[in-house]
Every structure is written in C-alpha cells, then in structure tokens.
Design an enzyme around this catalytic site. Structure first.
Site, PDB file in Angstrom:
ATOM      1  N   SER A  52      31.832  33.066  37.871  1.00 29.57           N
ATOM      2  CA  SER A  52      31.032  33.141  39.098  1.00 29.57           C
ATOM      3  C   SER A  52      29.949  32.064  39.129  1.00 29.57           C
ATOM      4  O   SER A  52      29.528  31.540  38.095  1.00 29.57           O
ATOM      5  CB  SER A  52      30.359  34.516  39.207  1.00 29.57           C
ATOM      6  OG  SER A  52      31.303  35.540  39.106  1.00 29.57           O
TER       7      SER A  52
HETATM    8  N1  SAH Z   1      32.526  38.004  34.606  1.00 29.75           N
HETATM    9  C1  SAH Z   1      33.375  36.850  34.553  1.00 29.75           C
HETATM   10  C2  SAH Z   1      33.993  36.517  35.901  1.00 29.75           C
HETATM   11  C3  SAH Z   1      35.365  36.954  35.884  1.00 29.75           C
HETATM   12  S1  SAH Z   1      36.359  36.802  37.303  1.00 29.75           S
HETATM   13  C4  SAH Z   1      32.688  35.647  33.945  1.00 29.75           C
HETATM   14  O1  SAH Z   1      31.473  35.719  33.702  1.00 29.75           O
HETATM   15  O2  SAH Z   1      33.356  34.649  33.682  1.00 29.75           O
HETATM   16  C5  SAH Z   1      37.057  38.410  37.316  1.00 29.75           C
HETATM   17  C6  SAH Z   1      37.837  38.819  36.101  1.00 29.75           C
HETATM   18  O3  SAH Z   1      38.282  40.157  36.320  1.00 29.75           O
HETATM   19  C7  SAH Z   1      39.095  38.001  35.845  1.00 29.75           C
HETATM   20  O4  SAH Z   1      39.043  37.502  34.545  1.00 29.75           O
HETATM   21  C8  SAH Z   1      40.228  39.003  36.018  1.00 29.75           C
HETATM   22  O5  SAH Z   1      41.321  38.758  35.171  1.00 29.75           O
HETATM   23  C9  SAH Z   1      39.527  40.315  35.692  1.00 29.75           C
HETATM   24  N2  SAH Z   1      40.177  41.520  36.232  1.00 29.75           N
HETATM   25  C10 SAH Z   1      40.821  41.680  37.406  1.00 29.75           C
HETATM   26  N3  SAH Z   1      41.247  42.947  37.539  1.00 29.75           N
HETATM   27  C11 SAH Z   1      40.835  43.617  36.425  1.00 29.75           C
HETATM   28  C12 SAH Z   1      40.968  44.955  35.980  1.00 29.75           C
HETATM   29  N4  SAH Z   1      41.594  45.876  36.701  1.00 29.75           N
HETATM   30  N5  SAH Z   1      40.424  45.286  34.788  1.00 29.75           N
HETATM   31  C13 SAH Z   1      39.771  44.362  34.030  1.00 29.75           C
HETATM   32  N6  SAH Z   1      39.626  43.078  34.407  1.00 29.75           N
HETATM   33  C14 SAH Z   1      40.144  42.711  35.588  1.00 29.75           C
END
Ligand code: SAH
Length: 201
Positions: A52
C-alpha cells in the site's frame, strides 16, 4: 516521505510517525522497484498484489490507536511492511497471508530484520486466527464485500478494526466494539486488491 506525504496529510500520532521513519520500506519491495520505495503510491509486489501507499499504511495504523500492550491481527501480510510498522508500536502482531510465496518471503524478511513479535501464518484470513483471538485491534489490507463476521467475533471489547469494504468503489471502514455494541464508520475512499476467499495458493 514522512513529512511530505504523511504528516502533511494530517497523520499526527507520534508513535506512528516514528514507526514510519524507522521501518526500511525498500527492504519490502522487489529489486526492480527499490528506487520507487519511498514514492507516494502503492507498488507491485508480484502475484497481482501490492504494497500500500505509505500514507494509507500510516492512516490505517493511526486509526487503530495502537498501544504498546496491543495484540493485533493483520489479514493480508503481502510484503510484511504493514506488519513491521505495527510491530514497532504494539506488543504482538499475528499476520495471515493466502499466497504461499508472499507468506514465505515476508516471513524471511521479517525474521532477517529481527522482528520477534510478528507471527506469520499461511491461511485464509477471512476466518481470522481463532486460536490467538481475541485481538485488541484488527487490520485487513484487502477489500471485502462485507465485514467478515469471524473477524468481528475475534475482536476484543473494547476493540478497533479497520478494513476496506466494497467492490469497485471502496471505503475504509472503522469498526469499533464497545460495551457489547458494534458500530461502523466510513473514513476514507480507497482502492485495494480484493480479499480472496478459499484455499491458500
Ligand atoms: N499489508 C500488505 C499489503 C498487502 S496487499 C503490505 O504491507 O505489503 C493484500 C494482501 O492480502 C495480498 O498479499 C493478498 O495475497 C492477501 N490476501 C488476499 N486475500 C486474503 C485472504 N483471504 N487471507 C489472507 N490474505 C489474503
């Protein structure tokens, strides 16, 4: 980054600003993105996912009103950056990721940086982390159509949760639990990748 992108937009919590200054964002982005690590936007981290925008990380962290005694659940580890920012402030962070290579990479990076208070697990975060519940705070970094009921159930009373809700048009929703009452408030229009539901990949 902190002064121009984050403080200038109104984030004030000194603990959040200090954590944003401390965590090396370039360590969390892929090699070919390192030169953009401190720019004012999200960046691709592979597998169709993104880290993000720094301001959004700071905004969501501040909205949780993080405290040194907090046990926090994060759904969507991604690069591990948000987990690291939280771990600078709170007692423990439990973070769930559904994409195996992202889980593996974040786990290594966070260990190499020395974070002992972050616990990574590969699973569908839609149902939270029941064995570790309840949590003082919950943060979801991918958007859901609804606030998942399991996450509301795993939130302490009092407790705060922030997550993007919606499809094309999304809003960051702040959910608060207090004296048995759950209330929600939309705080910012945003654009996140969707929360998947089902088995880890
Ligand atoms: N917090 C992260 C941003 C991640 S983007 C950072 O600081 O880099 C969102 C993430 O959520 C992705 O990596 C995606 O694979 C994960 N995601 C999507 N659906 C999910 C689920 N049901 N359970 C766990 N993770 C999930």
């Amino acid at each position: 980054m902190v002064k121009c992108q984050i403080e200038a937009r109104g984030v004030k919590d000194p603990l959040v600003l200090k954590a944003m200054e401390k965590v090396p964002r370039h360590i969390f982005v892929p090699e070919n993105m390192k030169e953009f690590a401190y720019e004012d936007g999200p960046l691709p981290i592979g597998y169709g996912q993104t880290i993000s925008q720094p301001y959004i990380v700071a905004f969501m962290t501040e909205a949780l009103e993080p405290k040194s005694t907090d046990k926090v659940l994060e759904v969507g580890t991604g690069s591990g950056y948000q987990a690291a920012v939280l771990a600078e402030i709170v007692k423990e962070v439990f973070t769930l990721e559904i994409v195996k290579p992202l889980y593996e990479k974040a786990d290594v990076v966070l260990r190499e940086l020395g974070y002992k208070n972050i616990h990574c697990r590969l699973s569908d975060g839609y149902s939270g982390w029941a064995e570790e519940a309840p949590f003082d705070k919950i943060i979801v970094t991918a958007s859901a159509d609804e606030v998942p009921q399991d996450l509301i159930d795993q939130l302490k009373d009092p407790g705060r949760m922030i997550l993007p809700v919606g499809d094309f048009f999304q809003e960051l929703v702040l959910v608060t639990k207090e004296s048995g009452e759950v209330s929600r408030e939309s705080v910012l229009p945003v654009r996140f990748v969707p929360l998947r539901h089902g088995k880890e990949k």
